[in-house]
Design a protein around this motif. Structure first.
Motif, PDB file in Angstrom:
ATOM      1  N   ASN A  99       0.712  -1.178   0.104  1.00  0.00           N
ATOM      2  CA  ASN A  99      -0.129   0.179  -0.079  1.00  0.00           C
ATOM      3  C   ASN A  99       0.924   1.341   0.169  1.00  0.00           C
ATOM      4  N   LEU A 100       2.231   0.950   0.150  1.00  0.00           N
ATOM      5  CA  LEU A 100       3.054   2.401   0.469  1.00  0.00           C
ATOM      6  C   LEU A 100       3.922   2.395  -0.480  1.00  0.00           C
ATOM      7  N   VAL A 101       4.459   1.293  -1.384  1.00  0.00           N
ATOM      8  CA  VAL A 101       5.644   1.391  -2.124  1.00  0.00           C
ATOM      9  C   VAL A 101       5.121   0.898  -3.388  1.00  0.00           C
ATOM     10  N   TYR A 102       5.492   1.468  -4.526  1.00  0.00           N
ATOM     11  CA  TYR A 102       5.131   1.225  -5.682  1.00  0.00           C
ATOM     12  C   TYR A 102       6.301   1.152  -6.815  1.00  0.00           C
ATOM     13  N   ILE A 103       6.682   0.030  -7.202  1.00  0.00           N
ATOM     14  CA  ILE A 103       7.997   0.007  -7.966  1.00  0.00           C
ATOM     15  C   ILE A 103       7.549  -0.719  -9.106  1.00  0.00           C
ATOM     16  N   ASN A 104       8.109  -0.177 -10.436  1.00  0.00           N
ATOM     17  CA  ASN A 104       7.526  -0.557 -11.733  1.00  0.00           C
ATOM     18  C   ASN A 104       6.101  -0.295 -11.828  1.00  0.00           C
ATOM     19  N   PRO A 105       5.511   0.532 -11.455  1.00  0.00           N
ATOM     20  CA  PRO A 105       3.953   0.790 -11.566  1.00  0.00           C
ATOM     21  C   PRO A 105       3.509   1.175 -12.894  1.00  0.00           C
ATOM     22  N   LYS A 106       2.230   0.540 -13.317  1.00  0.00           N
ATOM     23  CA  LYS A 106       1.494   0.794 -14.457  1.00  0.00           C
ATOM     24  C   LYS A 106       0.112   0.807 -14.061  1.00  0.00           C
ATOM     25  N   ILE A 107      -0.521   1.997 -14.723  1.00  0.00           N
ATOM     26  CA  ILE A 107      -1.819   2.039 -14.684  1.00  0.00           C
ATOM     27  C   ILE A 107      -2.613   1.156 -15.674  1.00  0.00           C
ATOM     28  N   VAL A 108      -3.464   0.180 -15.448  1.00  0.00           N
ATOM     29  CA  VAL A 108      -4.050  -0.663 -16.043  1.00  0.00           C
ATOM     30  C   VAL A 108      -5.413  -0.422 -16.424  1.00  0.00           C
ATOM     31  N   LYS A 109      -6.009   0.529 -15.723  1.00  0.00           N
ATOM     32  CA  LYS A 109      -7.366   0.732 -16.114  1.00  0.00           C
ATOM     33  C   LYS A 109      -7.759   2.196 -15.431  1.00  0.00           C
ATOM     34  N   LEU A 110      -8.449   3.064 -16.313  1.00  0.00           N
ATOM     35  CA  LEU A 110      -8.940   4.431 -15.748  1.00  0.00           C
ATOM     36  C   LEU A 110     -10.322   4.544 -15.930  1.00  0.00           C
ATOM     37  N   SER A 111     -11.118   5.015 -15.094  1.00  0.00           N
ATOM     38  CA  SER A 111     -12.528   5.266 -15.286  1.00  0.00           C
ATOM     39  C   SER A 111     -12.859   6.344 -16.397  1.00  0.00           C
ATOM     40  N   LYS A 112     -13.922   6.140 -17.085  1.00  0.00           N
ATOM     41  CA  LYS A 112     -14.154   7.161 -18.137  1.00  0.00           C
ATOM     42  C   LYS A 112     -14.694   8.517 -17.175  1.00  0.00           C
ATOM     43  N   LYS A 113     -15.227   8.286 -16.057  1.00  0.00           N
ATOM     44  CA  LYS A 113     -15.684   9.454 -15.545  1.00  0.00           C
ATOM     45  C   LYS A 113     -14.578  10.244 -14.716  1.00  0.00           C
ATOM     46  N   ARG A 114     -14.642  11.464 -15.108  1.00  0.00           N
ATOM     47  CA  ARG A 114     -13.413  12.375 -14.688  1.00  0.00           C
ATOM     48  C   ARG A 114     -13.868  13.470 -13.779  1.00  0.00           C
ATOM     49  N   GLU A 115     -13.217  13.983 -13.102  1.00  0.00           N
ATOM     50  CA  GLU A 115     -13.408  15.197 -12.223  1.00  0.00           C
ATOM     51  C   GLU A 115     -12.496  16.312 -12.256  1.00  0.00           C
ATOM     52  N   GLU A 116     -12.646  17.405 -11.901  1.00  0.00           N
ATOM     53  CA  GLU A 116     -11.763  18.546 -11.890  1.00  0.00           C
ATOM     54  C   GLU A 116     -11.275  18.639 -10.640  1.00  0.00           C
ATOM     55  N   LEU A 117      -9.865  18.759 -10.292  1.00  0.00           N
ATOM     56  CA  LEU A 117      -9.414  18.711  -9.146  1.00  0.00           C
ATOM     57  C   LEU A 117      -8.473  19.853  -8.774  1.00  0.00           C
ATOM     58  N   ASP A 118      -8.293  20.439  -7.477  1.00  0.00           N
ATOM     59  CA  ASP A 118      -7.118  21.397  -7.235  1.00  0.00           C
ATOM     60  C   ASP A 118      -6.001  20.745  -6.758  1.00  0.00           C
ATOM     61  N   GLU A 119      -4.932  20.726  -7.667  1.00  0.00           N
ATOM     62  CA  GLU A 119      -3.613  19.918  -7.451  1.00  0.00           C
ATOM     63  C   GLU A 119      -2.352  20.941  -7.288  1.00  0.00           C
ATOM     64  N   GLY A 120      -1.423  20.311  -6.296  1.00  0.00           N
ATOM     65  CA  GLY A 120      -0.135  20.950  -6.317  1.00  0.00           C
ATOM     66  C   GLY A 120       1.195  19.682  -6.217  1.00  0.00           C
ATOM     67  N   CYS A 121       2.051  20.204  -6.109  1.00  0.00           N
ATOM     68  CA  CYS A 121       3.272  19.433  -6.222  1.00  0.00           C
ATOM     69  C   CYS A 121       4.323  19.752  -5.510  1.00  0.00           C
ATOM     70  N   LEU A 122       5.003  18.767  -4.572  1.00  0.00           N
ATOM     71  CA  LEU A 122       6.097  19.251  -3.767  1.00  0.00           C
ATOM     72  C   LEU A 122       7.328  19.583  -4.638  1.00  0.00           C
ATOM     73  N   SER A 123       7.327  19.320  -5.834  1.00  0.00           N
ATOM     74  CA  SER A 123       8.498  19.806  -6.680  1.00  0.00           C
ATOM     75  C   SER A 123       8.042  21.295  -7.504  1.00  0.00           C
ATOM     76  N   VAL A 124       6.826  21.796  -7.230  1.00  0.00           N
ATOM     77  CA  VAL A 124       6.517  23.044  -7.647  1.00  0.00           C
ATOM     78  C   VAL A 124       5.881  23.921  -6.670  1.00  0.00           C
ATOM     79  N   ARG A 125       6.902  24.152  -5.616  1.00  0.00           N
ATOM     80  CA  ARG A 125       6.338  24.753  -4.494  1.00  0.00           C
ATOM     81  C   ARG A 125       5.324  25.884  -4.449  1.00  0.00           C
ATOM     82  N   ASN A 126       4.303  25.772  -3.838  1.00  0.00           N
ATOM     83  CA  ASN A 126       3.327  26.848  -3.617  1.00  0.00           C
ATOM     84  C   ASN A 126       2.660  27.292  -4.703  1.00  0.00           C
ATOM     85  N   VAL A 127       2.460  26.514  -5.823  1.00  0.00           N
ATOM     86  CA  VAL A 127       1.854  26.510  -7.063  1.00  0.00           C
ATOM     87  C   VAL A 127       0.710  25.593  -6.936  1.00  0.00           C
ATOM     88  N   TYR A 128      -0.408  26.053  -7.278  1.00  0.00           N
ATOM     89  CA  TYR A 128      -1.791  25.175  -7.477  1.00  0.00           C
ATOM     90  C   TYR A 128      -2.563  25.496  -8.616  1.00  0.00           C
TER      91      TYR A 128
END
Length: 445
Positions: free
Chosen positions: A81-110
């Motif tokens: 549940n904590l560590v993901y090595i060589n990950p691959k997304i195998v399925k994404l839902s068609k239903k999407r949503e708009e989210l407010d997102e940020g990133c530790l490598s782009v500090r203070n930007v959302y």
């Protein structure tokens, strides 16, 4: 303790590299295991983030880790549940949503970004075992965000309405605590992104009949979050003093630490020491405020945050929360949990104000002070004729589960039997299983 790595920022070339897979035979190598430990530690210490990809600490490998804070309360946080090595997304839902997102490598930007509501991922855990995980909500968003990192992409490549948000100031504080009460307080602080830089807990001690050496709950909590924890036998020594001075804290927080803190330690932080005490001070100062409130049949109790001074529970009050008991007749663990949660929430509200000096403490009315003592086995005996009385009910609830109320009754055969008395009218006769007292009485008295 794993090293806390620096998180690289936008403009660093490694963030734009397509990462390399980790050879399966290398997953359990010392190098990869060390990297995973450092990623976990770094992610857990970032209160404004819940996941971290290897490129964010300068390693162009297909690994990301997720902080325990991202998971639902009570979920089993095993390695996959904590560590993901060589990950691959195998399925994404068609239903999407708009989210407010940020990133530790782009500090203070959302910014606003569209993500699939659900995502299913396959990966290897840190032991090299493959697994599949489906998720919705925050975890699904994390999967998609971190996979972008592994492809050399940043969320700002897709987001709209980008904006700067001033960073949240998290005060450098040390948390002193030992039992489950302290953990519950700390978890409420964590919900408000208030994580300590260091935890001070009592030493490990023998537990149970076999005397298994067991760490205190607060140490376990700290280790799961990769927060350093020290366990000095005494705070009077130079080693503890030097460690605490070296952390350069501005505040100490104390919740059921269980040891006297000398003035030399209290003098270290510039904003002093705040203590969470589970009673409405000045009532019930001392070692057993919760048990004493139950024993004395208090109709109201609560929790206070005070500024710690050299005397026991004597310092000025920063704030209190009241709890009306009414018809509720809690046992000690039930009331302790309720007050711990209240205390953590109250502390989380008060710390920012205290650090910014926008709140003033109020002196206690010392004339009204009452004092409690630690309850021992000799306090737990219930007279045979009082077992079903209100006074006995209070004692049973207050002393459950330890030291546990008890009585000694003579049966109709003349044999003396020791009964452990439990809340809810239950008993455990010596050498037998739990049962209702009325059932035991019917066959023995």
């Amino acid at each position: 303790m794993a090293e806390i790595r620096e998180i690289v920022q936008e403009g660093t070339p490694v963030l734009r590299e397509v990462t390399k897979e980790v050879p399966l035979e290398s997953i359990r190598s010392p190098k990869i295991q060390k990297l995973i430990a450092e990623m976990k530690a770094t992610a857990s210490r970032c209160v404004d983030g819940v996941a971290l990809a290897a490129p964010q600490i300068g390693e162009p490998l297909r690994i990301f880790v997720v902080s325990p804070r991202a998971y639902a309360e009570g979920e089993d946080l095993s390695e996959e549940n904590l560590v993901y090595i060589n990950p691959k997304i195998v399925k994404l839902s068609k239903k999407r949503e708009e989210l407010d997102e940020g990133c530790l490598s782009v500090r203070n930007v959302y910014g606003k970004i569209e993500r699939s509501e659900r995502a299913t991922i396959v990966a290897y855990n840190e032991h090299g075992v493959s697994f599949e995980r489906g998720a919705g909500g925050l975890l699904a968003e994390i999967f998609q965000h971190e996979m972008d990192h592994l492809e050399g992409k940043l969320f700002i490549d897709f987001a709209r309405d980008l904006r700067m948000v001033p960073p949240k100031e998290v005060p450098r504080f040390v948390f002193f605590g030992t039992p489950e009460f302290a953990v519950q307080v700390a978890e409420e602080l964590e919900k408000k992104e208030l994580l300590p830089i260091l935890v001070v807990a009592a030493p490990d001690k023998p537990v149970g009949r076999k005397g298994v050496i067991t760490p205190p709950p607060m140490k376990v909590w700290a280790e799961k979050r990769h927060i350093p924890c020290i366990q000095p036998a005494t705070l009077k020594g130079k080693e503890a003093l030097d460690t605490l001075v070296g952390e350069q804290p501005i505040l100490f927080v104390v919740a059921a630490y269980g040891k006297i803190i000398p003035q030399s330690i209290l003098d270290i932080p510039s904003r002093g020491t705040l203590n969470v005490h589970p009673s409405l001070l000045p009532r019930h100062r001392g070692a057993a405020p919760i048990q004493t409130a139950i024993l004395e049949g208090d109709k109201e109790t609560g929790v206070c945050v005070m500024v710690l001074d050299a005397e026991m529970d004597h310092g000025p009050i920063l704030g209190c929360e009241r709890l009306t008991l009414g018809e509720w007749k809690p046992s000690y663990p039930e009331l302790e949990e309720k007050l711990a949660l209240m205390g953590g929430k109250l502390l989380a509200r008060l710390i920012p104000k205290w650090v910014k000096a926008t709140i003033e403490p109020k002196e206690q009315d010392h004339v009204k002070a009452t004092f409690t003592k630690k309850l021992e086995t000799e306090d737990a005996f219930v007279e045979p004729g009082e077992i079903e009385s209100e006074l006995a009910d209070r004692k049973i609830r207050a002393l459950h589960p330890s030291p546990g109320a008890y009585t000694i009754l003579k049966t109709k055969t003349g044999k003396e039997v020791r009964l452990k008395l439990l809340p809810g009218g239950k008993v455990i006769p010596e050498g037998k299983k739990e049962m209702l007292f009325r059932e035991w009485k019917r066959g023995n008295l």
